[in-house]
Design a protein around this motif. Structure first.
Motif, PDB file in Angstrom:
ATOM      1  N   SER A  24       0.810  -1.218   0.000  1.00 24.09           N
ATOM      2  CA  SER A  24       0.000   0.000   0.000  1.00 24.09           C
ATOM      3  C   SER A  24       0.842   1.267   0.000  1.00 24.09           C
ATOM      4  CB  SER A  24      -0.928   0.020   1.222  1.00 24.09           C
ATOM      5  OG  SER A  24      -1.804  -1.084   1.218  1.00 24.09           O
ATOM      6  N   PHE A  38       0.512   6.582   1.223  1.00 19.86           N
ATOM      7  CA  PHE A  38      -0.109   5.259   1.290  1.00 19.86           C
ATOM      8  C   PHE A  38      -1.519   5.336   0.710  1.00 19.86           C
ATOM      9  CE2 PHE A  38      -0.828   7.396   5.336  1.00 19.86           C
ATOM     10  CZ  PHE A  38      -2.196   7.232   5.552  1.00 19.86           C
ATOM     11  N   VAL A  39      -1.942   4.240   0.125  1.00 24.09           N
ATOM     12  CA  VAL A  39      -3.259   4.187  -0.495  1.00 24.09           C
ATOM     13  C   VAL A  39      -4.316   4.163   0.607  1.00 24.09           C
ATOM     14  CG1 VAL A  39      -4.795   2.927  -2.041  1.00 24.09           C
ATOM     15  CG2 VAL A  39      -2.332   2.999  -2.502  1.00 24.09           C
ATOM     16  N   TRP A  40      -5.165   5.167   0.596  1.00 22.20           N
ATOM     17  CA  TRP A  40      -6.233   5.311   1.601  1.00 22.20           C
ATOM     18  C   TRP A  40      -7.520   4.673   1.108  1.00 22.20           C
ATOM     19  CZ3 TRP A  40     -10.161   9.565   1.569  1.00 22.20           C
ATOM     20  CH2 TRP A  40     -10.933   9.568   2.726  1.00 22.20           C
ATOM     21  N   LYS A  41      -7.869   4.981  -0.121  1.00 20.43           N
ATOM     22  CA  LYS A  41      -9.013   4.396  -0.809  1.00 20.43           C
ATOM     23  C   LYS A  41      -8.576   4.130  -2.242  1.00 20.43           C
ATOM     24  CE  LYS A  41     -12.803   6.736   1.686  1.00 20.43           C
ATOM     25  NZ  LYS A  41     -13.996   7.626   1.503  1.00 20.43           N
ATOM     26  N   ILE A  45      -4.533   8.656  -2.353  1.00 22.99           N
ATOM     27  CA  ILE A  45      -3.332   8.470  -1.536  1.00 22.99           C
ATOM     28  C   ILE A  45      -3.235   9.582  -0.503  1.00 22.99           C
ATOM     29  CG2 ILE A  45      -0.796   8.687  -1.607  1.00 22.99           C
ATOM     30  CD1 ILE A  45      -0.912   7.146  -4.253  1.00 22.99           C
ATOM     31  N   VAL A  91      -4.496  -1.109  -6.558  1.00 19.20           N
ATOM     32  CA  VAL A  91      -3.638  -1.164  -5.373  1.00 19.20           C
ATOM     33  C   VAL A  91      -4.518  -1.186  -4.127  1.00 19.20           C
ATOM     34  CG1 VAL A  91      -1.736  -0.093  -4.129  1.00 19.20           C
ATOM     35  CG2 VAL A  91      -1.890   0.143  -6.619  1.00 19.20           C
ATOM     36  N   ALA A  92      -4.302  -2.188  -3.294  1.00 18.91           N
ATOM     37  CA  ALA A  92      -5.156  -2.361  -2.115  1.00 18.91           C
ATOM     38  C   ALA A  92      -4.870  -1.303  -1.065  1.00 18.91           C
ATOM     39  CB  ALA A  92      -4.937  -3.740  -1.520  1.00 18.91           C
ATOM     40  N   PRO A  93      -5.906  -0.664  -0.536  1.00 19.02           N
ATOM     41  CA  PRO A  93      -5.693   0.313   0.542  1.00 19.02           C
ATOM     42  C   PRO A  93      -5.245  -0.393   1.827  1.00 19.02           C
ATOM     43  CG  PRO A  93      -7.848   0.598  -0.511  1.00 19.02           C
ATOM     44  CD  PRO A  93      -7.307  -0.716  -0.965  1.00 19.02           C
ATOM     45  N   MET A  94      -4.583   0.366   2.686  1.00 19.54           N
ATOM     46  CA  MET A  94      -4.204  -0.143   4.005  1.00 19.54           C
ATOM     47  C   MET A  94      -5.248   0.296   5.012  1.00 19.54           C
ATOM     48  SD  MET A  94      -1.986  -1.918   5.657  1.00 19.54           S
ATOM     49  CE  MET A  94      -1.550  -2.244   7.375  1.00 19.54           C
TER      50      MET A  94
END
Length: 288
Positions: A24, A38-41, A45, A91-94
């Motif tokens: 993420s 980081f990927v949020w949704k 980012i 890309v998978a969010p964290m």
């Protein structure tokens, strides 16, 4: 004797924690600035606003070596949160957990450097209640870490001992701070919807002055179309109190101009040519 010592078990657990967060994480390149996000949704980012250049293109680099262009969806310098938008939902969010770690707990900073995941181990050196940043942003908890943050790691994820993401690492004065999940969710949600965080606006340029019985703020300039002009405040007036509370400095005044102040009416006590006057001022929204 067991093959796995406590230290070996801890090392394995830490490595697994970072590996879970790594997909993420992205590097954020803006002008000459390098940071982490980081990927949020999907397609969105989170990164540190302070580490983001004011202009120029933004490129995000992923762990697989690919890069993509990104654009600013919104930013709030008072809480150091910026929201970027990019094309892609692969890309998978964290997931973020609204937890505040206790004092002395271990934490891991998971970040990226030119797309490559990097990590640092830290201890929570301070864990306290809500606070307000020097720029007037409301932060849900005061969390400090006992490690120095490399510039490219600013905006990285802070993970607790269970591997949960509890906030974003940013550089504070002489320490590493954590912007907690509760603040990220609140601010990023508004940035996603509105593109900015509304701030209160008086429409007057003020200069602190010392009076015989305390402090005041002299009106140095007036926005002719702003709230101060509409309320009848004049250049040269000296504000001495807000809502019957003595003026104690510009920082205190800025605290009164947060996102929820827009539309509120404040009673100002002022001196005009040495004579006391009262002014009712409706706080406006600061222009973009």
């Amino acid at each position: 004797m067991s093959d796995l010592s406590p230290l070996s078990s801890l090392s394995t657990a830490l490595a697994a924690t970072v590996a879970t967060a790594a997909p993420s994480l992205v590097s954020v390149h803006s002008h000459r600035s390098r940071a982490t996000g980081f990927v949020w949704k999907p397609g969105l980012i989170i990164t540190a606003d302070e580490a983001l250049a004011d202009e120029g293109d933004i490129i995000i680099a992923f762990a697989d070596g690919t890069t993509r262009a990104a654009s600013i969806a919104g930013r709030d310098h008072t809480t150091d949160i910026a929201l970027l938008r990019f094309d892609g939902t692969d890309v998978a969010p964290m997931p973020l957990m609204a937890e505040v770690p206790p004092l002395g707990a271990l934490a891991v900073i998971a970040a990226a450097d030119q797309g490559t995941p990097v990590a640092a181990l830290a201890m929570v050196s301070k864990s306290a209640g809500p606070w307000r940043s020097l720029r007037g942003g409301d932060i849900a908890a005061r969390i400090e870490l006992d490690t120095r943050l490399r510039p490219s790691s600013e905006g990285g994820l802070v993970l607790d001992a269970t591997g949960h993401a509890i906030g974003m690492a940013v550089r504070g004065p002489r320490r590493t701070l954590v912007i907690p999940t509760a603040t990220i969710e609140r601010v990023a949600g508004r940035l996603e919807t509105h593109g900015r965080i509304a701030r209160g606006y008086l429409g007057a340029g003020l200069q602190p002055v010392r009076l015989d019985d305390g402090l005041g703020a002299m009106v140095m300039s007036i926005d002719k179309s702003g709230p101060a002009a509409a309320a009848g405040l004049r250049q040269g007036d000296i504000i001495t109190a807000l809502n019957k509370e003595p003026f104690r400095g510009m920082r205190g005044l800025m605290r009164e101009l947060g996102p929820y102040s827009v539309g509120a009416v404040v009673e100002l006590a002022a001196l005009r040519a040495g004579e006391p006057v009262q002014v009712a001022l409706t706080i406006g929204e600061r222009p973009a």
